[in-house]
Design an enzyme around this catalytic site. Structure first.
Site, PDB file in Angstrom:
ATOM      1  N   HIS A 287      41.580  44.739  44.844  1.00 55.52           N
ATOM      2  CA  HIS A 287      40.538  44.763  43.814  1.00 55.52           C
ATOM      3  C   HIS A 287      39.990  43.362  43.588  1.00 55.52           C
ATOM      4  CE1 HIS A 287      38.858  46.031  39.737  1.00 55.52           C
ATOM      5  NE2 HIS A 287      38.944  44.705  39.589  1.00 55.52           N
ATOM      6  N   GLU A 288      40.895  42.400  43.363  1.00 56.32           N
ATOM      7  CA  GLU A 288      40.436  41.039  43.048  1.00 56.32           C
ATOM      8  C   GLU A 288      39.692  40.424  44.237  1.00 56.32           C
ATOM      9  OE1 GLU A 288      40.405  40.472  40.090  1.00 56.32           O
ATOM     10  OE2 GLU A 288      42.028  41.723  39.340  1.00 56.32           O
TER      11      GLU A 288
ATOM     12  N   HIS B 250      36.164  41.562  44.581  1.00 54.98           N
ATOM     13  CA  HIS B 250      35.192  40.831  43.746  1.00 54.98           C
ATOM     14  C   HIS B 250      34.559  39.694  44.546  1.00 54.98           C
ATOM     15  CE1 HIS B 250      35.459  42.868  39.957  1.00 54.98           C
ATOM     16  NE2 HIS B 250      36.736  42.576  39.724  1.00 54.98           N
TER      17      HIS B 250
ATOM     18  N   TYR C  22      27.909  40.923  36.510  1.00 51.97           N
ATOM     19  CA  TYR C  22      29.145  41.419  35.881  1.00 51.97           C
ATOM     20  C   TYR C  22      28.886  41.777  34.420  1.00 51.97           C
ATOM     21  CZ  TYR C  22      34.236  41.980  35.791  1.00 51.97           C
ATOM     22  OH  TYR C  22      35.511  42.482  35.720  1.00 51.97           O
TER      23      TYR C  22
ATOM     24  N   GLU D   4      32.966  46.494  39.125  1.00 48.41           N
ATOM     25  CA  GLU D   4      34.362  46.888  38.904  1.00 48.41           C
ATOM     26  C   GLU D   4      34.742  48.090  39.769  1.00 48.41           C
ATOM     27  OE1 GLU D   4      37.272  46.197  37.308  1.00 48.41           O
ATOM     28  OE2 GLU D   4      36.250  44.277  37.401  1.00 48.41           O
TER      29      GLU D   4
ATOM     30  N   ASP E 123      33.766  44.049  26.374  1.00 54.49           N
ATOM     31  CA  ASP E 123      34.090  44.049  27.813  1.00 54.49           C
ATOM     32  C   ASP E 123      32.808  44.028  28.653  1.00 54.49           C
ATOM     33  OD1 ASP E 123      35.563  44.246  30.225  1.00 54.49           O
ATOM     34  OD2 ASP E 123      35.606  46.443  30.120  1.00 54.49           O
TER      35      ASP E 123
ATOM     36  N   HIS F 180      34.957  47.646  32.558  1.00 53.59           N
ATOM     37  CA  HIS F 180      36.210  48.277  32.981  1.00 53.59           C
ATOM     38  C   HIS F 180      36.332  49.707  32.466  1.00 53.59           C
ATOM     39  CE1 HIS F 180      37.223  43.958  33.475  1.00 53.59           C
ATOM     40  NE2 HIS F 180      37.935  44.395  34.491  1.00 53.59           N
TER      41      HIS F 180
HETATM   42  N1  ASN Z   1      41.600  41.994  36.305  1.00 50.92           N
HETATM   43  C1  ASN Z   1      40.269  41.972  35.796  1.00 50.92           C
HETATM   44  C2  ASN Z   1      39.317  42.354  36.900  1.00 50.92           C
HETATM   45  O1  ASN Z   1      39.387  41.865  37.987  1.00 50.92           O
HETATM   46  C3  ASN Z   1      39.914  40.640  35.299  1.00 50.92           C
HETATM   47  C4  ASN Z   1      38.590  40.715  34.626  1.00 50.92           C
HETATM   48  O2  ASN Z   1      38.458  41.180  33.524  1.00 50.92           O
HETATM   49  N2  ASN Z   1      37.530  40.297  35.296  1.00 50.92           N
HETATM   50  O3  ASN Z   1      38.465  43.179  36.666  1.00 50.92           O
HETATM   51 ZN    ZN Z   2      37.832  43.571  38.418  1.00 55.02          ZN
END
Ligand code: ASN
Ligand code: ZN
Ligand code: CA
Length: 534
Positions: free
Chosen positions: A365-366, A369, A380, A389, A444, A449
């Site tokens: 996931h990371e 990004h 974002y 996301e 958020d 998310h």
């Molecule tokens: N773990 C979260 C994400 O990658 C960190 C964030 O809020 N960007 O979505």
């Molecule tokens: Zn993320």
């Protein structure tokens, strides 16, 4: 210019055998060079016929012995051994009473590279053996003026090495060892050259320890090789699973660095503080005990491999971008993130999360990004943020590919079977699964998310199929689905794409990959109908 170390050292002769330096020297692989100096013939001069004159002190014995074996050392009768060798070390083994000397061969006061020896005197005071290498007689008739050809200083040699490494690797970071240059006679294809030995030793832009031999005549690179060795390490991850991954050996220190994928995969520790990237992880053994680091490193490799194998993509930027991960960020930190240049993992507080690198779909996931930032660059915030996301969830989850949950391997270690999010059933973890239920507030970043659940559900339905909101989708399988979504992310979506644009992008992507009337196009169309995105 690149010559083999074999040819460079061809002028050096092992004592006694006077053969070439041996099989190891045949290799062009510089990482084998360590064998050059240990592969000499077995102890060669072990004849103890020579008897020291009465009352001789140990150093006199060294010189007296060398004088007596001059012929075996390619020295002529007129040579004075004291001008051809220097004692560089003397140690006594207290257990055996033996004295051990190290010597180096010198020409006009300058050491000959690789031409060093050990000489041994037993507790009774007898010289028992002489081992090592000397240069052949022919190379000793070096014209005196050779030293006069020296036009380069040690400092200039260091600059030449730095310049050469910069051309190959880009701007170099801080030196890890204060650069030094030592002058030697260095045998290049049988010719003695005056050269400086120096080392480029940096961690940025990647861990490097390059040994250079720089001509003292003109500053050119006579020979260079990377001392660091690529190896396979092993370790146990956050969830107790043992795995292997690529590491590097620098001297006697192993580094959590993989040079075999793209421009490298490097794993650091923030040591529970917040500066990034922190310190490159090292170990005195290639069995790694930092579980969070083991998983961050091994899962970054898995993510790299997945992108390459499934999409033909070479790292996050498709140009081999170095993947950096930092573990042990801050204390009890319940998150992981991509900061625009690298990924970062907290250790969790042990209740909400354990070490976050312990789940492949979190790592995937990371890192996704980073891919998004290099492609669609979805803003974002708001709907593009929710899509950003969602694509991280979709691809991260597909890399692991074992279920439809996100974070199940690290979330609430005390609670079995739960997860952070579910692609199959977003409402299970408080996410909408249809557009009409989307969150429209501002927290958020406008629910990035939260609303990701809508696109996640569309992906799930396309892949797995099912009837949802009265719409039946015939699933096309995860692989076709993820190919369609990846292609949409890379080629169709833009900074401001909203859900409706994502529907169009995914349908166009499916059409491109599988054709207008295909089952794949039908599946993604029905999937977006089912989640109410038109
Ligand atoms: N773990 C979260 C994400 O990658 C960190 C964030 O809020 N960007 O979505
Ligand atoms: Zn993320
Ligand atoms: Ca998982």
């Amino acid at each position: 210019m690149k010559k083999s170390l074999a040819s460079l050292l061809a002028g050096i002769v092992a004592l006694g055998s006077f053969a070439s330096v041996g099989a190891a020297a045949e290799s062009n692989d510089p990482s084998n060079s360590g064998e050059l100096f240990t592969s000499s013939s077995p102890i060669s001069l072990t004849d103890q016929a020579w008897k020291a004159p009465a009352g001789a002190n140990p150093e006199d014995k060294v010189w007296g012995y060398l004088e007596s074996v001059k012929g075996n050392l390619s020295l002529s009768a007129k040579d004075n051994v004291r001008s051809k060798f220097q004692i560089t070390e003397q140690k006594t083994n207290v257990k055996t009473g033996s004295q051990h000397y190290r010597l180096s061969q010198y020409i006009s006061g300058i050491p000959v590279y690789g031409a060093d020896q050990t000489l041994h005197i037993d507790k009774s005071g007898n010289v028992t053996s002489l081992l090592g290498s000397v240069v052949e007689d022919v190379y000793q008739s070096i014209p005196q003026p050779l030293i006069q050809l020296k036009t380069i200083s040690g400092t200039e040699a260091i600059s030449a090495a730095t310049h050469d490494a910069t051309l190959t690797y880009g701007l170099l970071g801080e030196s890890q060892i204060a650069p030094a240059a030592q002058l030697y006679y260095f045998i290049v294809e049988g010719e003695p050259k005056l050269a400086y030995k120096t080392e480029v030793n940096v961690l940025e832009p990647e861990p490097l320890r390059i040994r250079y031999f720089i001509s003292a005549e003109d500053g050119s690179v006579l020979f260079k090789y990377n001392i660091l060795e690529d190896l396979t390490g092993t370790g146990t991850g956050v969830n107790g699973d043992t795995k292997t991954f690529e590491t590097r050996l620098s001297g006697s220190t192993y580094q959590l660095y993989d040079s075999t994928r793209g421009k490298g995969i490097a794993t650091y520790t923030a040591k529970n503080r917040t500066s990034l990237p922190g310190t490159l992880l090292t170990s005195s053994s290639n069995v790694w005990t930092d579980k969070a680091a083991v998983d961050a490193h091994a899962y970054a490799e898995k993510t790299y491999d997945y992108y390459l194998q499934h999409f033909g993509r070479n790292s996050l930027d498709n140009n081999g971008l170095q993947i950096r991960s930092t573990v042990h960020y801050y204390t009890s930190y319940n998150n992981a993130f991509w900061n625009g240049t690298q990924i970062v993992f907290g250790d969790g507080d042990g209740v909400t999360f354990k070490e976050l690198s312990g789940d492949l779909d979190v790592v995937g996931h990371e890192l996704t990004h980073g891919v998004t930032e290099n492609t669609a660059n979805l803003e974002y915030y708001g709907e593009p943020g929710a899509l950003n996301e969602s694509f991280s969830d979709i691809i991260g989850n597909s890399i692991e590919g074992d279920n439809w949950l996100i974070g199940d391997d690290v979330y609430t270690p005390g609670v079995a079977g739960d997860a952070l999010r579910s692609l199959a059933n977003p409402p299970l973890y408080n996410q909408p699964d249809k557009y009409s239920n989307r969150y429209t507030g501002t927290s958020d970043n406008g629910g990035v998310h939260t609303n990701s659940g809508i696109n996640n559900k569309a992906f799930y339905l396309a892949a797995q199929g099912g009837t949802f909101n009265g719409v039946t989708v015939t699933g096309i399988g995860r692989e076709d689905a993820v190919q369609i979504y990846y292609n949409a992310l890379v080629y169709y979506l833009t900074t401001s794409s909203n859900f409706s644009a994502a529907r169009t992008a995914v349908i166009q992507s499916a059409t491109e990959l599988f054709g207008a009337g295909s089952a794949q196009v039908a599946a993604v169309t029905q999937a977006y109908n089912a989640v109410g995105v038109h």
